[in-house]
Write an enzyme that holds these catalytic residues in place. Structure first.
Site, PDB file in Angstrom:
ATOM      1  N   GLU A 168     -54.823  37.211 -47.352  1.00 16.25           N
ATOM      2  CA  GLU A 168     -55.273  36.684 -46.070  1.00 16.25           C
ATOM      3  C   GLU A 168     -54.424  35.564 -45.474  1.00 16.25           C
ATOM      4  O   GLU A 168     -54.214  35.532 -44.256  1.00 16.25           O
ATOM      5  CB  GLU A 168     -56.723  36.194 -46.207  1.00 16.25           C
ATOM      6  CG  GLU A 168     -57.702  37.310 -46.470  1.00 16.25           C
ATOM      7  CD  GLU A 168     -59.055  36.785 -46.926  1.00 16.25           C
ATOM      8  OE1 GLU A 168     -59.116  36.175 -48.008  1.00 16.25           O
ATOM      9  OE2 GLU A 168     -60.034  36.965 -46.198  1.00 16.25           O
ATOM     10  N   ARG A 187     -67.101  30.452 -43.519  1.00 13.78           N
ATOM     11  CA  ARG A 187     -65.669  30.287 -43.778  1.00 13.78           C
ATOM     12  C   ARG A 187     -64.944  29.751 -42.546  1.00 13.78           C
ATOM     13  O   ARG A 187     -63.927  29.066 -42.667  1.00 13.78           O
ATOM     14  CB  ARG A 187     -65.023  31.587 -44.285  1.00 13.78           C
ATOM     15  CG  ARG A 187     -63.592  31.400 -44.770  1.00 13.78           C
ATOM     16  CD  ARG A 187     -63.044  32.609 -45.508  1.00 13.78           C
ATOM     17  NE  ARG A 187     -63.408  32.643 -46.912  1.00 13.78           N
ATOM     18  CZ  ARG A 187     -62.645  32.151 -47.908  1.00 13.78           C
ATOM     19  NH1 ARG A 187     -61.478  31.607 -47.649  1.00 13.78           N
ATOM     20  NH2 ARG A 187     -63.057  32.219 -49.144  1.00 13.78           N
TER      21      ARG A 187
END
Lengths: 778, 490
Positions: free
Chosen positions: A730, A325
């Site tokens: 997030e 990621r």
């Protein structure tokens, strides 16, 4: 219930898109919200404590537990030999994470045994009495040490490649190479890890676990006990904070409690002390980013070649997907015409790093923002200009392809940044900042406006599924259960809003029930910001099924066509007649209509081929931007955040009040990561910042003195998500990059903004002062 | 002599003769009383999840203060009123306005820190009708929240501040007279209390003389005032302390007075009380108070304890040494007085003999025209332990030369220590930039600091020098310290 009030009411309480308070708010403020340690224990409950290694990397020569066993109150001391199934709690199936160490210690504090005693105090005291002999082995705790020692990688690295970066890097008018060091972060959930296991008949065991991933805890407990999954039930009503720290890190405590409970036939509770929690559970990964960038005189990027090395700790845990990621966000909001990105997931003799809000994304994005910043100082422009110049374009612009070959189709970053630039009065304030610095020898100011584009979906495609269970009882009350967990983010209330909205009934009618593996199986972690996207849709699916059955029933009973059945607030119109919702439900029951349904959802469109580095890992992107202004003291490196303005995109918000809370909280947490939160290991490999006395998360007095947070009201998810909303957990975390860059600008003023200060993270007062000194020396 | 302590818990009178000498209030509440609204977040007095109010009579007035239940020992609660979050809402479930404000402003997310915040907000609400943002932030310094980013909690404090309705709904306003009377009754005839459990003793002396007698007989006893340090010996190091003698109730040690010569601070005076006077008498000290611990720690910790334990990073010794403070130790056989800096002999070693205890510290009043300042440097601005703390006290003569200079630092050596070389080099010189820039480097002769998790040696050395620069600039009328709020606001 009064029928007449139902019939006159035009709207329900708590539809989708309404600003409802957190469903447990009343219980939070009165102290009646139940966390696991508050549950009244069964009689004779035992308590566990960890026996931890006091070496960093060593062979275990002998373990003498006689004194531990003889200590007051001790009932049992458990070692790896006592594990009936597999001595492994690795979440990725690599079998590299023993629950209890056997012959080798790989980080300071690694659990070697567990003490079970009548009281927690007795267990903690006894756990310190073991006599263990070791033979020390060489250790390294950081990225530098790992590279120097040729450390192995904990998982296969990933590479993203597009275009011809190798050729383009040499060809462009300008080129720069640099490095950024990025620190890790402790989750510091206020409720620490905890589990309580109660043994049942046969193989059965029930565990209350503070976990974001009950299904994984279930599988791990079964794996460690060597029993089928069906024998294990995991319950999670709420966590006192998670932030990724309870995605896999609760496994140890649940498994140890379960093994002891089954062995001893008594309930066992395991609550580590805060220091132990910080010593043995994983954290955000530290990264070192080495970049090589080609660009032109305007600051437009031609090619990027970057390596993202990470401190992964002693085993894999989630380091693979975390470092992946990081690469997925190494472009931030910018189009890289030619690009080559590699991850380097390094093994270190530290606790195994894990998920933490953003999951590698923040580190990836921070590397990109440093590249932008350095280009800006090189060409002598405002970093914001360089940002705008390099933003992804709109479809058809030829500037929409990511390094992983996904098209950016829903790009709103330019609009978000433009609106914030205007509303925060960025340009005028930047000029004022520069003018202020000209006349202020000691105090300097800085201002920065940075963007966020964050990909939503688990990159492990299989995780993008969810289940829900909805029952309507005969009195019309609704029971809601789903696989998502509540850690404070307001997931339960959002999903309840979806169900209330679907039936068009007041939300008070919907009971939100504790997450349990026995009601909804095979769930994914509540992670990757996906909680409401996945579970909201699954709950909608369940509610929709029951609603359709109710419609079918009404059509039969009243002999009307489909369009003559209409769900009004708390009532249903059937032809000319209006009946209260609960009356319809009761009638349906007597007609033997099934009033329970399991819902299911899987995210469409996504696919990912890691080997090829190609696919569509993300269903959509969430966007945002923040503008922060800071002051620094160039004598001490101390700083303050004077003001932050945020404009954030949550699509069509399911609950604006909850979403604003996520944005404010995420921002401040991100600010902590980049400023005062510093993890520090000594030369013996001991983490010395293992408690709030030494590890400093932001306080109320650290938040921006002026803090303006707005949602992009006009935004709607381009994809048909639940209510056209977007994920919010997030993305706001990375808005805090604006603070680091504002501090950097204040430092840069020392050398008249000609040099990039190369301010690494966290920018503690010490790092800021040392950056000031570097620039003074130029 | 008796063998039980007495206190009030919410509405209930408690007589407790069965408790361990280091048993914490938090464990008592959660494990023995099942009052589980009070949470354990860190067990070291840093996160505030365990915040409760403790009411005590100070000069006859009932005053409620926030404290950390996790490091507060039961033996220190004799004659107090302990108030937990369970006491706030009305019996019919109606929320207290402080709680309602937190709900209205979305001040809770995961909720685990929330009861602690509610209690800190409640403590503020009881004592301040119209708190400024600075005062709100100060009241919240001892509470960590990881979810909200604090903005809604500050807004809740602002919302509720305006609400000063009748005292009927508020249990502490409503019962104030009655609780005061009950506490008076407990304290009316002080007797020494000794509670023994599993062979270990808690001792609560009746008065100062009884304490002096006891400590003479048992010099190895651990003296506990605020337990903000000793508490961690127990919760973190799991040390066995026996006997433990509690002194936080001894009014003889709690007097603080100011006259033309200076300020005399009894060893049992808390930071909160000490700074109420110190900030008045030596205004520059006001900068420091908000930087020491959180409100809960300041309400418990004492100046005497901060000195007695001899920490090299205690925050009060540097400014007190710079001001020329004198320490008085007392024992069964008498008293002796010494300059405060002489008390600190080496790391972990103080000039305190068996049977002696710290009685008071006298702080001479600085000259009207003296320059004095104290600066604390820490990783996080508030509620952090010093990387270094420096205090500067300079007097000039008629010609503008330095007549005397006293400079003391914490965090730079194994003890709080004066910068003798710098002081000497400054003395007799003109107070100007040339002098200051010339003597800066002498700090390297005074201090060879360590590197640790708070700061490297390089940073400490450089910053010590820069603080002298800052001090000079400020005396020249150029304030350089970042202030989040104007000082008068605080």
């Amino acid at each position: 219930m009064d029928k007449t009030t139902f019939e006159t009411k035009n709207t329900i309480n708590g539809p989708m898109h309404a600003s409802l308070r957190h469903d447990s708010a009343h219980k939070h403020v009165t102290g009646t919200a139940e966390y696991i340690d508050d549950i009244r224990e069964p009689a004779d409950t035992l308590h566990a404590a960890l026996g931890m290694a006091d070496r960093t990397h060593a062979e275990i020569l002998s373990v003498d537990l006689d004194v531990v066993k003889a200590a007051p109150g001790v009932v049992w001391v458990m070692t790896a030999d006592d594990i009936p199934g597999f001595n492994d709690v690795g979440s990725t199936g690599q079998h590299d994470e023993p629950l209890l160490a056997t012959n080798k210690v790989e980080f300071h504090g690694q659990p070697i045994f567990a003490v079970i005693a009548e009281t927690r105090d007795q267990a903690r005291r006894a756990a310190r009495l073991a006599k263990i002999e070791y033979r020390d082995l060489p250790h390294w705790t950081d990225i530098e040490g790992a590279i120097t020692n040729g450390a192995p990688l904990v998982v296969k690295p990933m590479t993203l490649h597009r275009g011809e970066p190798e050729a383009e890097i040499g060809r462009a008018p300008r080129r720069l190479q640099g490095r950024m060091e990025i620190g890790g972060q402790e989750h510091f959930y206020l409720e620490g890890q905890i589990a309580m296991a109660i043994p049942g008949e046969d193989d059965d065991v029930t565990v209350w676990s503070s976990t974001q991933h009950p299904s994984e805890v279930q599988h791990m407990v079964a794996h460690v006990l060597g029993i089928p999954n069906h024998a294990v039930t995991i319950n999670t009503r709420r966590m006192g904070g998670g932030f990724g720290g309870k995605e896999t890190q609760g496994n140890h405590f649940a498994c140890l409690a379960a093994v002891a409970a089954k062995r001893l036939g008594r309930a066992v509770k395991f609550r580590p002390d805060r220091d132990e929690d910080m010593a043995v559970t994983g954290k955000r990964h530290d990264f070192r980013v080495d970049y090589d960038v080609a660009f032109d005189d305007d600051g437009r990027i031609h090619a990027v070649d970057a390596t993202y090395a990470a401190r992964c700790g002693w085993c894999a845990d989630l380091s693979g997907p975390v470092t992946d990621r990081a690469l997925f966000h190494a472009d931030s909001s910018y189009f890289y015409p030619h690009v080559h990105l590699t991850s380097q997931p390094l093994k270190t003799h530290t606790v195994s790093n894990t998920a933490f809000r953003g999951f590698g994304g923040p580190q990836g994005m921070l590397g990109a923002e440093r590249i932008i910043e350095e280009i800006a100082y090189t060409v002598g422009k405002d970093p914001l200009e360089i940002r705008k110049l390099n933003f992804y374009g709109q479809p058809g612009s030829g500037r929409t392809l990511t390094p992983y070959h996904q098209e950016v189709e829903d790009n709103v970053i330019a609009r978000v940044v433009e609106e914030l630039e205007r509303s925060s009065d960025y340009q005028a304030r930047r000029h004022a900042t520069i003018a202020f610095n000209e006349n202020s020898p000691v105090i300097r100011k800085g201002i920065a406006l940075t963007p966020v584009k964050f990909g939503i979906s688990f990159t492990m495609t299989a995780y993008n599924q969810a289940g829900a269970l909805v029952h309507i009882y005969q009195d019309g009350s609704i029971h809601l259960n789903h696989g998502g967990t509540e850690m404070g983010q307001g997931l339960y209330v959002k999903v309840a809003q979806v169900v209330a909205d679907t039936f068009n009934v007041d939300i008070e009618r919907v009971k939100i029930t504790a997450t349990t593996t026995a009601k909804v199986p095979n769930t994914s972690a509540t992670a990757a910001s996906s909680g409401s996207d996945l579970n909201g849709m699954a709950a909608y699916d369940a509610a929709r099924q029951i609603k359709e059955r109710l419609i079918d029933f009404a059509m039969r009973q009243w002999d009307v066509p489909h369009e003559e059945v209409e769900f009004l607030p708390n009532r249903v119109r059937v032809g000319a007649e209006v009946v209260p919702f609960d009356t319809l439900v009761r009638a349906a029951y007597y007609d033997r209509v099934q009033l329970s349904a399991a819902g299911f959802y899987k995210t469409p469109k996504i696919h990912w081929d890691r080997e090829a580095g190609r696919g569509r890992p993300f269903y959509y992107y969430a966007y945002g931007a923040a503008c922060s202004e800071v002051s620094i003291d160039t004598l001490t490196g101390e700083y303050m955040v004077d003001r932050t303005d945020i404009l954030h995109d949550v699509g069509r918000s399911l609950n604006p009040a909850i979403d604003i809370g996520q944005i404010e909280g995420g921002f401040v947490q991100g600010m902590g990561w980049l400023t005062t939160e510093e993890l520090w290991w000594d030369d013996k490999g001991r983490l010395r910042t293992h408690a709030p006395s030494t590890y400093k998360i932001p306080l109320a007095s650290d938040r921006p003195k002026v803090f303006n947070v707005k949602l992009a009201e006009w935004s709607e998810n381009a994809e048909p998500t639940i209510g056209r909303s977007k994920a919010v957990g997030e993305p706001p975390f990375m808005l805090a990059i604006s603070v680091l860059e504002a501090i950097s600008m204040a430092v840069a003023s020392i050398a008249d903004y000609r040099e990039c200060p190369h301010l690494d993270a966290p920018a503690t007062p010490e790092r800021v002062l040392m950056a000031v000194e570097r620039l003074k020396a130029l | 002599m008796t063998d039980a302590i007495r206190f009030i818990l919410n509405g209930e009178d408690v007589a407790l003769g069965d408790f361990g000498q280091t048993e914490t209030l938090l464990d008592y509440l959660r494990l023995r009383r099942r009052l589980t609204g009070t949470k354990e977040g860190c067990a070291e007095g840093d996160c505030g999840a365990c915040t409760v109010l403790v009411g005590r009579l100070i000069d006859g007035i009932l005053r409620y203060e926030t404290v950390n239940a996790c490091i507060r020992f039961l033996g220190s609660l004799h004659g107090t009123h302990v108030v937990t979050v369970e006491h706030l809402a009305a019996r019919d479930g109606t929320l207290h306005p402080v709680q309602q404000a937190m709900v209205d402003q979305h001040g809770s997310q995961c909720g685990f820190c929330t009861p602690g915040f509610v209690m800190s907000l409640y403590g503020l609400w009881l004592s301040n009708d119209a708190p400024s943002r600075a005062e709100i932030e100060s009241a919240l310094q001892g509470n960590l929240c990881r979810c909200t980013g604090y903005e809604p909690i500050v807004k809740a404090a602002e919302q509720v501040a305006a609400e000063r309705p009748s005292s009927l709904f508020d249990p502490l306003e409503r019962d104030r007279t009655e609780i005061s009377a009950r506490l008076w009754e407990i304290r009316a005839h002080p007797e020494t209390i000794i509670v023994e459990k599993d062979g270990a003793r808690s001792v609560i002396p009746a008065n100062l003389q009884a304490f002096a007698d006891f400590i003479a007989d048992e010099p190895k006893a651990t003296i506990v005032a605020g337990s903000t340090d000793v508490g961690l010996w127990v919760t973190k190091q799991m040390r066995l302390l026996d006997p433990v003698v509690f002194i936080n109730h001894l009014t003889e040690l709690q007097s603080i007075s100011a006259d033309e010569k200076g300020i005399t601070i009894g060893a049992g005076v808390t930071y909160t009380q000490a700074f109420e006077v110190l900030s008045e008498e030596v205004p520059q000290m006001a900068r420091l108070i908000d930087r020491i611990g959180g409100g809960q720690v300041r309400n418990m910790g004492t100046i005497g304890g901060n000195i007695a334990n001899g920490s090299p990073i205690g925050d009060t010794p540097p400014p007190l040494i710079a001001l020329g403070a004198e320490l008085t130790l007392r024992s069964h056989s008498g008293k002796r007085t010494m300059p405060l800096e002489d008390y600190f002999l080496a790391y972990g070693k103080q000039d305190r003999m068996a049977g002696e205890f710290v009685e008071k510290v006298f702080v001479p009043r600085p000259r009207e025209d003296a320059y004095f300042a104290v600066y604390k440097i820490s990783k996080r601005r508030d509620e952090d332990i010093s990387a270094l703390c420096g205090a500067f006290h300079v007097e000039l003569d008629m010609e503008g030369r330095v007549a005397s200079a006293r400079i003391a630092f914490g965090g730079m050596a194994a003890t709080p220590k004066r910068a003798r070389h710098v002081e000497e080099a400054l003395t007799g010189q003109d107070w100007n930039w040339a002098t200051v820039s010339a003597v800066r480097e002498l700090f390297d002769q005074d201090y060879q600091p360590l590197s640790d998790w708070r700061a490297t040696a390089e940073y400490r050395s450089l910053t010590a020098k820069n603080l002298l620069t800052r001090f000079f600039l400020e005396t020249a009328g150029a304030p350089t310290e970042l202030q989040r709020h104007e000082l008068e606001e605080a």
